[in-house]
Design an enzyme around this catalytic site. Structure first.
Site, short mmCIF file in Angstrom:
data_model
loop_
_atom_site.label_atom_id
_atom_site.label_comp_id
_atom_site.label_asym_id
_atom_site.label_seq_id
_atom_site.Cartn_x
_atom_site.Cartn_y
_atom_site.Cartn_z
N HIS A 1 0.82 -1.21 0.00
CA HIS A 1 0.00 0.00 0.00
C HIS A 1 0.86 1.27 0.00
O HIS A 1 0.59 2.21 -0.72
CB HIS A 1 -0.92 -0.02 1.22
CG HIS A 1 -2.02 0.97 1.16
ND1 HIS A 1 -3.23 0.70 0.55
CD2 HIS A 1 -2.11 2.24 1.60
CE1 HIS A 1 -3.99 1.76 0.64
NE2 HIS A 1 -3.35 2.71 1.27
N SER B 1 -8.35 3.98 -3.52
CA SER B 1 -9.22 2.86 -3.16
C SER B 1 -9.44 2.81 -1.66
O SER B 1 -8.59 3.25 -0.88
CB SER B 1 -8.57 1.56 -3.60
OG SER B 1 -7.40 1.35 -2.85
N HIS B 2 -10.57 2.30 -1.25
CA HIS B 2 -10.80 1.95 0.14
C HIS B 2 -11.54 0.62 0.17
O HIS B 2 -12.57 0.47 0.82
CB HIS B 2 -11.55 3.05 0.89
CG HIS B 2 -10.88 3.42 2.18
ND1 HIS B 2 -11.56 3.80 3.31
CD2 HIS B 2 -9.57 3.47 2.52
CE1 HIS B 2 -10.70 4.06 4.28
NE2 HIS B 2 -9.49 3.87 3.83
N ASN B 3 -10.99 -0.35 -0.58
CA ASN B 3 -11.68 -1.62 -0.79
C ASN B 3 -11.76 -2.47 0.47
O ASN B 3 -12.83 -2.96 0.82
CB ASN B 3 -10.95 -2.44 -1.86
CG ASN B 3 -10.82 -1.66 -3.17
OD1 ASN B 3 -11.61 -0.77 -3.43
ND2 ASN B 3 -9.82 -2.01 -3.97
N ARG C 1 -8.82 14.92 1.75
CA ARG C 1 -7.64 15.50 2.42
C ARG C 1 -6.45 15.59 1.46
O ARG C 1 -5.69 16.55 1.48
CB ARG C 1 -7.26 14.67 3.65
CG ARG C 1 -8.14 14.93 4.86
CD ARG C 1 -7.53 14.39 6.15
NE ARG C 1 -7.30 12.96 6.13
CZ ARG C 1 -8.24 12.02 6.28
NH1 ARG C 1 -9.50 12.39 6.46
NH2 ARG C 1 -7.95 10.74 6.25
N ASP D 1 -1.38 14.98 4.84
CA ASP D 1 -2.46 14.38 5.63
C ASP D 1 -2.01 13.05 6.20
O ASP D 1 -1.04 12.45 5.74
CB ASP D 1 -3.73 14.23 4.79
CG ASP D 1 -3.68 13.02 3.90
OD1 ASP D 1 -2.74 12.93 3.10
OD2 ASP D 1 -4.58 12.17 4.00
N SER E 1 -6.34 6.86 12.75
CA SER E 1 -7.45 7.75 13.09
C SER E 1 -7.60 8.79 11.99
O SER E 1 -6.60 9.31 11.48
CB SER E 1 -7.19 8.46 14.42
OG SER E 1 -7.27 7.55 15.48
N GLN E 2 -8.83 9.09 11.66
CA GLN E 2 -9.12 9.96 10.52
C GLN E 2 -9.01 11.45 10.90
O GLN E 2 -8.87 11.79 12.07
CB GLN E 2 -10.53 9.67 10.02
CG GLN E 2 -10.71 8.24 9.54
CD GLN E 2 -9.97 8.00 8.25
OE1 GLN E 2 -10.25 8.61 7.24
NE2 GLN E 2 -9.01 7.09 8.29
#
Lengths: 109, 234, 740
Positions: free
Chosen positions: C44, C89-91, C111, C261, C306-307
């Protein structure tokens, strides 16, 4: 902590008082359309449960400081009237017990 | 012409810049963003509460914004007869603040809806409707998850009797039908006024309908009424 | 604390990779360092398998302001404006918790855009699910759409386009790719390069909790459900909205020298990347990081995902100003460290050093792999299709299910073709009041750029089935189709962003698909002059060893010199309808074969890139000149579906008065439902069409007059005669949850 509610705190926790656990349940008033409740009812019925009515609401747990139960009740009722419930569409119920747990703040995940 | 339009900005407002530019660039009047912590609206001739998700729409839409410092000034501005317009989340804030009756519930489908709707304007005795005739059908977009107007029967009857029902969702010909009510609003109500006719709440977005290029300019007609408002000092 | 034998496997490093780590570091890592390497050397973050391949992609053009390597790419669209965009992607998170997974996917890509100093103005998405007859897939679709809408709507960024496709290979492994577009002035573009030793490092936004620990690592192994449980990030769009406004305000001043970010691998990756891009070092103390939970270790703080957090590098004299801006947005900024001049990333915990690694070891020393690819035998077999085994449609105009008309209705109701209205109406697509061509109205979204008279267009596309059958050709088609969709609204394609969704690259068949697709994409990008300016790779998309159909999604952005001259699907009564482009339709890999015969088979249609470019330039030029205002690409379902889609969008029928151009094998099904690239339907008033046809004359482009728009029926004498309302009903029925 993100400070969002920085608009003063009229019901600020007093010092030296006992701690109370207040559970507030806010539900739509009778007669107010509740599509969420209807959807849940439909889902339960499709699973074969004989459910006549479902009202979906919101549960809010508070830890408040007050010298006695009556003061805690007055305080939480006032919170409900001013913010937690909208009297036009919602009713609320309050359950208060003394908070026996140790620690200094509300617990959470 | 003097005075200016105050567009309020709460944390989480996201229609504030659209409203600002609709007034500035499309209507051509002076408009300024006013922060939620401001306590004065001196010199403002009209106040707009824009759309968005103030305070994340937590608890109930508009429930927390109602207590923002600026809202005390909005209340006294409205009580002096100043024109106040609440769009979408702004409408929700005005009902929470009891500047307008009723409340806005979750959409009937429980889903957010964004599409263009037709609105039949009825009671036009309102500061914001000097350019609209009763019976006119306007085309404006909606974009909300909590837009079902609700009030008890007594209140609804009173609103109708007083001419406070300003607009209803309808079809292209102005007829009401079950499919023309997008969110399950009581009596298909999309916009209401206060008794004095200076406060208007509407769910659709006139600030997003300011040019044929972006789908229509019916919203601009409504917003242009502010030109008459600015001519009258509050 | 020493590293136990095999402990590296817990952070998904192989034995060889661990040996390499010890070798380059010159010692055993601390546990925290091991965790940081695990994240930075994951597929990733480290692009181990894709990096050597990605170098084939063209990334430059005169109008490219920023290519891959930054948080997002940027292009010049004229009038001093830069458009910044990227897809990601956020698969894996979406497979486990679809609402939050999709929502935080949107949060992350947004972001990336405002980190570049650009105000986000549009979102798009590309989605893949298993068939909707499985309740789990309906649940995934509903919640992914809910999450995308819930986040984007709250941020006030319109979701203006996207695509969705269904196939059993996505059972258990949906794809959720989110694309964001922002705009800024050239001079205001921001880079994430830390510089100036002594500058302070600040963390802004949400407090740090244990959520998403090791997300980057686990996005790089192939059992998302097992690996991701308990580490789901929960998004807070309200907080992100405040962060967005605060950051954009900060970037108007000179106090912030870099912004990065916190996404995959959290603080680890943002500190490492910021330092390594700037060629400097960084020292931070995790004890200074505000936390949401008690008892968090340095390891947890450094690897939390954490977002809604942002890292700022700030000139010391500006720190107070930064703090005050941030606080005005009801957020807080914590100084957690400073930039150093030694090139080392040093992590302290209350003053004690817990990690100390030269930044370059994380980035430049990340191993890369070039493997041997080999096509799976099954894929080769699927490509050879004997059409004689498939009966052609009878030539009968009755709306009988076996006829051309019946087949058309059946295809219109296919989930892969059906109206997307029940999806896009849950997204706010009118906010910001710039949406000129909205979802469902044209082949690409068009947005005005205020104060300029210009517009931009955006589309995201990929035919996963073509890519499964022939990844090289399929990826070429993805680029051509995205680009074609832009020209259909009148935009000149400028650049693309890509999201490469593939299975396990360690398997020869997986590596074959990845390497072939990248090569095909590179060829198409060169031929069509659309460089790749940003992108993302998501590998290991498999369920129980069954890989997803390879899906190299292509997000394309183009410019309209005069946004008033754009085109939509809608024709008008009396318009002459013309087919531009003469490629012969083919049934290979078609939606028709899949829907009617349950076959994913045949070779995808051939793609002549030179002819494609000619067709695209012809149509784009005609729309730009204001000659053509109606255009639509013939995509899935071929000519018949494209005509039906235009009739449905307009509420006006069409009468076809020539015999439809036949395919390669003179079959009825091929002529009506066969697919081919480079075919665009245009419509206009007789005199404009005359001018257009005259213009086309000398251009080696075929243009065939098909008929005239009008009436309430789609009619081709002898073939089809159906009410538009009936077509519309079929089109609406194909996806669940249509609201009206």
């Amino acid at each position: 902590m993100t400070k969002i509610l920085d608009m003063g705190s009229p019901g600020a926790v007093g010092s030296g008082a006992r701690r109370w656990l207040a559970d507030v349940v806010v539900t739509p008033k009778p007669g107010v359309n509740d599509p969420e409740g209807e959807t849940i009812r439909g889902g339960l019925r499709s699973l074969g449960f004989g459910v006549d009515e479902v009202r979906a609401g919101r549960f809010i747990r508070l830890v408040v400081a007050a010298s006695d139960l009556a003061e805690a009740e007055r305080s939480v009722t006032s919170m409900c009237e001013q913010l937690l419930a909208n009297p036009v569409i919602q009713t609320y119920s309050i359950t208060i017990v003394e908070d026996e747990r140790a620690g200094t703040g509300p617990t959470g995940g | 012409m003097s005075g200016w339009v105050a567009v309020l900005s709460f944390p989480g407002s996201n229609g504030d810049r659209d409203a600002l530019s609709a007034f500035r660039d499309d209507v051509g009047v002076e408009a300024r963003l006013v922060d939620h912590r401001e306590t004065a609206l001196e010199g403002a001739s009209a106040v707009v509460l824009p759309g968005g998700f103030s305070y994340g729409d937590h608890l109930r839409c508009g429930a927390i914004a109602r207590f923002a410092p600026v809202m005390a000034s909005v209340r006294s501005f409205a009580n002096r007869g100043g024109p106040v317009l609440g769009i979408c989340n702004g409408f929700q804030i005005l009902t929470e603040a009891h500047l307008l009756p009723g409340a806005l519930l979750r959409n009937r489908t429980l889903q957010f809806h964004c599409h263009w709707t037709h609105l039949r304007f009825e009671g036009c005795d309102n500061a914001w409707l000097s350019n609209i005739q009763p019976g006119e059908v306007l085309r404006l977009p909606v974009a909300h998850g909590d837009g079902a107007f609700f009030a008890d029967l007594e209140t609804l009857d009173r609103l109708e009797a007083n001419g406070q029902v300003i607009a209803r969702y309808c079809d292209v010909d102005g007829r009401l039908s079950p499919t023309s009510n997008p969110n399950g609003s009581s009596r298909a109500i999309a916009a209401i006024s206060n008794e004095d006719g200076n406060v208007l709440g509407l769910m659709p977005h006139p600030e997003r309908a300011t040019s044929p290029l972006i789908g229509g300019d019916d919203g601009l007609r409504l917003l242009r009424s502010v030109l008459d408002v600015l001519a009258v000092p509050v | 604390m020493a590293i136990a034998p095999g402990q590296w496997r817990e952070v998904a490093l192989s034995d060889d990779e661990y040996r390499l780590l010890v070798d380059v570091l010159g010692r055993e890592p601390t546990p925290l360092e091991l965790g940081m390497f695990g994240a930075m050397w994951s597929e990733h973050c480290g692009y181990k398998h894709s990096r050597p391949l990605l170098s084939q992609l063209p990334t430059e053009a005169q109008w490219v302001l920023e290519g891959p390597g930054e948080n997002a790419g940027a292009i010049d669209v004229g009038d001093g404006l830069a458009v910044v965009f990227k897809v990601e992607s956020h698969n894996h998170p979406s497979a486990v918790e679809p609402y939050e997974g999709a929502a935080t996917g949107v949060g992350g890509i947004v972001r990336d855009i405002f980190t570049m100093g650009a105000r986000p103005i549009a979102l798009l998405n590309s989605l893949r699910f298993g068939p909707l007859d499985l309740p789990r897939n309906r649940y995934l679709l509903d919640n992914v759409v809910g999450g995308i809408g819930g986040y984007g709507n709250c941020l006030g960024i319109p979701t203006v386009g996207g695509e969705v496709f269904f196939d059993p290979s996505f059972n258990g492994n949906p794809l959720v790719n989110a694309m964001c577009i922002g705009v800024t002035e050239h001079g205001a573009l921001m880079r994430a390069r830390a510089s100036g030793p002594g500058n302070v490092i600040m963390l802004v936004g949400a407090d740090t909790g244990r959520d998403g620990l090791h997300g980057a690592t686990f996005a790089s192994v192939d059992d998302p459900t097992a690996s991701h449980r308990g580490v789901i990030q929960v998004g807070n769009p309200f907080l992100e909205k405040l962060l967005l406004e605060a950051c954009l305000e900060l970037l108007q001043g000179d106090d912030v020298v870099a912004m990065q970010d916190l996404g995959a691998a959290g603080l680890t990756s943002s500190v490492v990347e910021c330092a390594s891009r700037g060629g400097v070092g960084a020292e931070i103390d995790v004890a200074l990081v505000p936390r949401r939970e008690t008892g968090m270790s340095a390891y947890e703080v450094m690897l939390s995902e954490s977002q809604e957090r942002m890292l700022l590098v700030v000139r010391p004299e500006g720190a107070a100003r930064v703090r005050s801006v941030v606080e005005r947005w009801s957020l807080h900024a914590s100084q957690i460290g400073q930039v150093t001049d030694d090139g080392v990333v040093r992590v302290l915990d209350g003053g004690t050093i817990v990690a100390e690694v030269p930044a370059g070891l994380f980035t430049d020393c990340c191993p890369t792999y070039v493997r041997e690819g080999a096509e799976a035998l099954e894929a080769t077999a699927r490509r050879s299709l004997d059409l004689t085994t498939i009966p052609d449609l009878p030539g009968d105009a009755e709306a009988d299910s076996q006829s051309v008309a019946g087949c058309l209705l059946h295809l219109l109701a296919s989930p892969n073709i059906a109206s997307r209205r029940s999806i896009y109406e849950r997204y706010d697509h009118t906010i910001l009041a710039n949406t000129v061509v909205a979802p469902g109205v044209g082949d690409a979204a068009v947005l005005r750029l205020r104060g300029t008279g210009r517009g931009i267009a955006a589309a995201i596309d990929c035919n996963s089935r073509y890519c499964a059958l022939d990844p090289y050709l399929g990826a070429m088609h993805a680029v051509a189709e995205a680009s074609r969709n832009l020209v259909c609204v009148g935009a000149k394609p400028l650049a693309i962003t890509n999201c490469l969704n593939f299975g396990n690259p360690e398997r020869p068949s997986g590596y074959f698909q990845l390497s072939q697709a990248v090569a095909g994409m590179a060829a198409a990008c060169r031929a069509l002059d659309v460089p790749v300016v940003s992108g993302n790779v998501s590998l290991y998309n498999e369920t129980g060893e069954i890989p997803v159909m390879p899906t190299p999604a292509v997000g394309a952005v183009g410019v309209l010199e005069d946004v008033r001259n754009h085109a939509s699907l809608r024709w008008h009564d009396g318009d002459v309808v013309v087919l531009v482009g003469g490629a012969a339709p083919s049934l290979g890999g078609s939606e028709y074969l899949s829907r009617r015969h349950g076959l994913t088979a045949g070779s995808p249609p051939p793609l002549d890139l030179e002819q494609e470019l000619l067709v695209q330039r012809t149509v784009q030029g005609a729309v730009e000149a204001g000659l053509i205002r109606t255009a639509h690409d013939c995509g899935l379902g071929g000519l018949a579906v494209a005509l039906a889609e235009m009739a449905i969008a307009s509420g006006i029928g069409v009468s076809i008065d020539i015999d439809v151009p036949a395919g390669q094998s003179n079959r009825r099904d091929e002529a009506w439902f066969g697919e081919a690239p480079g075919r665009i339907l245009v419509a206009g008033a007789e005199k404009d069409i005359q001018t257009f046809l005259a213009l086309v004359e000398g251009k080696r482009v075929t243009a065939t007059r098909l008929g005239t728009a009008g009436g309430s029926r789609l009619a081709a004498p002898g073939w089809i005669d159906v009410e538009v309302a009936e077509l519309a009903a079929a089109h609406t029925s194909g996806l669940p949850g249509s609201t009206q």
